[in-house]
Design a protein around this motif. Sequence first.
Motif, PDB file in Angstrom:
ATOM      1  N   LEU A 221       0.822  -1.205   0.000  1.00  0.00           N
ATOM      2  CA  LEU A 221       0.000   0.000   0.000  1.00  0.00           C
ATOM      3  C   LEU A 221       0.862   1.264   0.000  1.00  0.00           C
ATOM      4  O   LEU A 221       0.481   2.288  -0.582  1.00  0.00           O
ATOM      5  CB  LEU A 221      -0.918  -0.002   1.223  1.00  0.00           C
ATOM      6  N   ASP A 222       2.046   1.187   0.607  1.00  0.00           N
ATOM      7  CA  ASP A 222       2.941   2.347   0.663  1.00  0.00           C
ATOM      8  C   ASP A 222       3.419   2.786  -0.718  1.00  0.00           C
ATOM      9  O   ASP A 222       3.877   3.919  -0.891  1.00  0.00           O
ATOM     10  CB  ASP A 222       4.168   2.051   1.544  1.00  0.00           C
ATOM     11  N   LEU A 224       1.501   3.000  -3.358  1.00  0.00           N
ATOM     12  CA  LEU A 224       0.395   3.611  -4.107  1.00  0.00           C
ATOM     13  C   LEU A 224       0.335   5.116  -3.858  1.00  0.00           C
ATOM     14  O   LEU A 224       0.322   5.576  -2.716  1.00  0.00           O
ATOM     15  CB  LEU A 224      -0.931   2.965  -3.684  1.00  0.00           C
ATOM     16  N   TYR A 233      -4.658   6.940  -9.775  1.00  0.00           N
ATOM     17  CA  TYR A 233      -3.657   6.205  -8.996  1.00  0.00           C
ATOM     18  C   TYR A 233      -2.415   5.967  -9.844  1.00  0.00           C
ATOM     19  O   TYR A 233      -2.498   5.722 -11.048  1.00  0.00           O
ATOM     20  CB  TYR A 233      -4.234   4.862  -8.539  1.00  0.00           C
ATOM     21  N   CYS A 235       2.176   4.826  -9.383  1.00  0.00           N
ATOM     22  CA  CYS A 235       3.313   4.502  -8.529  1.00  0.00           C
ATOM     23  C   CYS A 235       4.581   4.747  -9.339  1.00  0.00           C
ATOM     24  O   CYS A 235       4.518   5.027 -10.541  1.00  0.00           O
ATOM     25  CB  CYS A 235       3.246   3.048  -8.036  1.00  0.00           C
ATOM     26  N   ILE A 253      -8.226  -3.034  -1.834  1.00  0.00           N
ATOM     27  CA  ILE A 253      -7.168  -2.644  -0.900  1.00  0.00           C
ATOM     28  C   ILE A 253      -7.396  -3.460   0.363  1.00  0.00           C
ATOM     29  O   ILE A 253      -8.444  -3.367   0.993  1.00  0.00           O
ATOM     30  CB  ILE A 253      -7.203  -1.134  -0.594  1.00  0.00           C
ATOM     31  N   GLN A 254      -6.399  -4.267   0.742  1.00  0.00           N
ATOM     32  CA  GLN A 254      -6.608  -5.224   1.823  1.00  0.00           C
ATOM     33  C   GLN A 254      -5.295  -5.588   2.497  1.00  0.00           C
ATOM     34  O   GLN A 254      -4.305  -5.879   1.834  1.00  0.00           O
ATOM     35  CB  GLN A 254      -7.255  -6.476   1.220  1.00  0.00           C
ATOM     36  N   ASN A 256      -2.857  -4.007   3.943  1.00  0.00           N
ATOM     37  CA  ASN A 256      -1.675  -3.227   3.526  1.00  0.00           C
ATOM     38  C   ASN A 256      -1.154  -3.590   2.139  1.00  0.00           C
ATOM     39  O   ASN A 256      -0.011  -3.274   1.795  1.00  0.00           O
ATOM     40  CB  ASN A 256      -0.539  -3.362   4.552  1.00  0.00           C
ATOM     41  N   VAL A 258      -2.363  -3.718  -2.200  1.00  0.00           N
ATOM     42  CA  VAL A 258      -3.296  -3.205  -3.198  1.00  0.00           C
ATOM     43  C   VAL A 258      -3.308  -4.147  -4.396  1.00  0.00           C
ATOM     44  O   VAL A 258      -2.251  -4.495  -4.929  1.00  0.00           O
ATOM     45  CB  VAL A 258      -2.874  -1.797  -3.677  1.00  0.00           C
TER      46      VAL A 258
END
Length: 298
Positions: A221-222, A224, A233, A235, A253-254, A256, A258
Amino acid sequence: MRRLCFYLFLIVFILNGCAKKEKIKETKRIPVEVAKVKIQEIKEILKFTGTIRGKEQVQVFPKVGGKLIKYLVKEGDYVKKDDVIALIDRDITGFEYKPHKVLSPISGKVLKADLDKGSLLNPQTPVAIVADTSSVKIKIYVSEVDYPKLKIGDKAIIKVDAYPDKEFEGRLTKLDKYIDPYTRTAEAEVEIPNKEGLLIPGSFARITLFVGTHKALVIPLDALLRMPGTGSYYCFKVENGKAKKVFLKIGVIQDNFVEIKEGLSLEDLVIVSGQGVLEEGTPVKSIFTPDVEEEGKR
């Protein structure tokens, strides 16, 4: 003289070229933490909202009209089926009647009994609300697209504003065999044990139903990021030792992670920290997270 000028020009050209090479060598590579795009099992979830009701919940109506004499119970009391809740004076001129007894049609807790003494009532006026709150239920409406994903017994997690840090577990207990042709939805119900009595009928609830699993590409998640304004969105990934901005289509999203539906491939290296100073093409030095095998610097 011409030869002297030529040699001077050649010396200047060589020195200038050396300076540029030194400048290239001195270009700093920004250290960034990276992680591999990997395949992971994702829980499939559906989200709903609804209103909490008692397992059984009824409005209590008098059988005759008249004036409220008094309540024989108060809110929060437990009553059994056919217990007297209130007395009504029929008050018909020229006749004398015993006070009419308003009976509870079910066993449960008195949730509401708040009419004033002397209030005029008729058979369409609710005198009280009684409910069995040992467990509660929430009615939800399922779209025809999601309908095939559900089955009786599916696990549900419920959250309410009164207890923002607490989760309540329930199950899907009802799923209609009919889809409304006007709304294209089917009615369903989730039931939740309520031994502590924390779930209050009338409260707004958020329901997450777990309906299966599937394997998907995921990133931390970090990694994203989101474009201000458009909300798109994206990265940064590492390509040939440089940062490359990649726009993404995401899924769930689950935990931590994606789910990535478009934009990245398995084994791509995404940047999970240090993105704040990056631009397209910024030279970077990859530092691998503990769960990533180092493959050599790109």
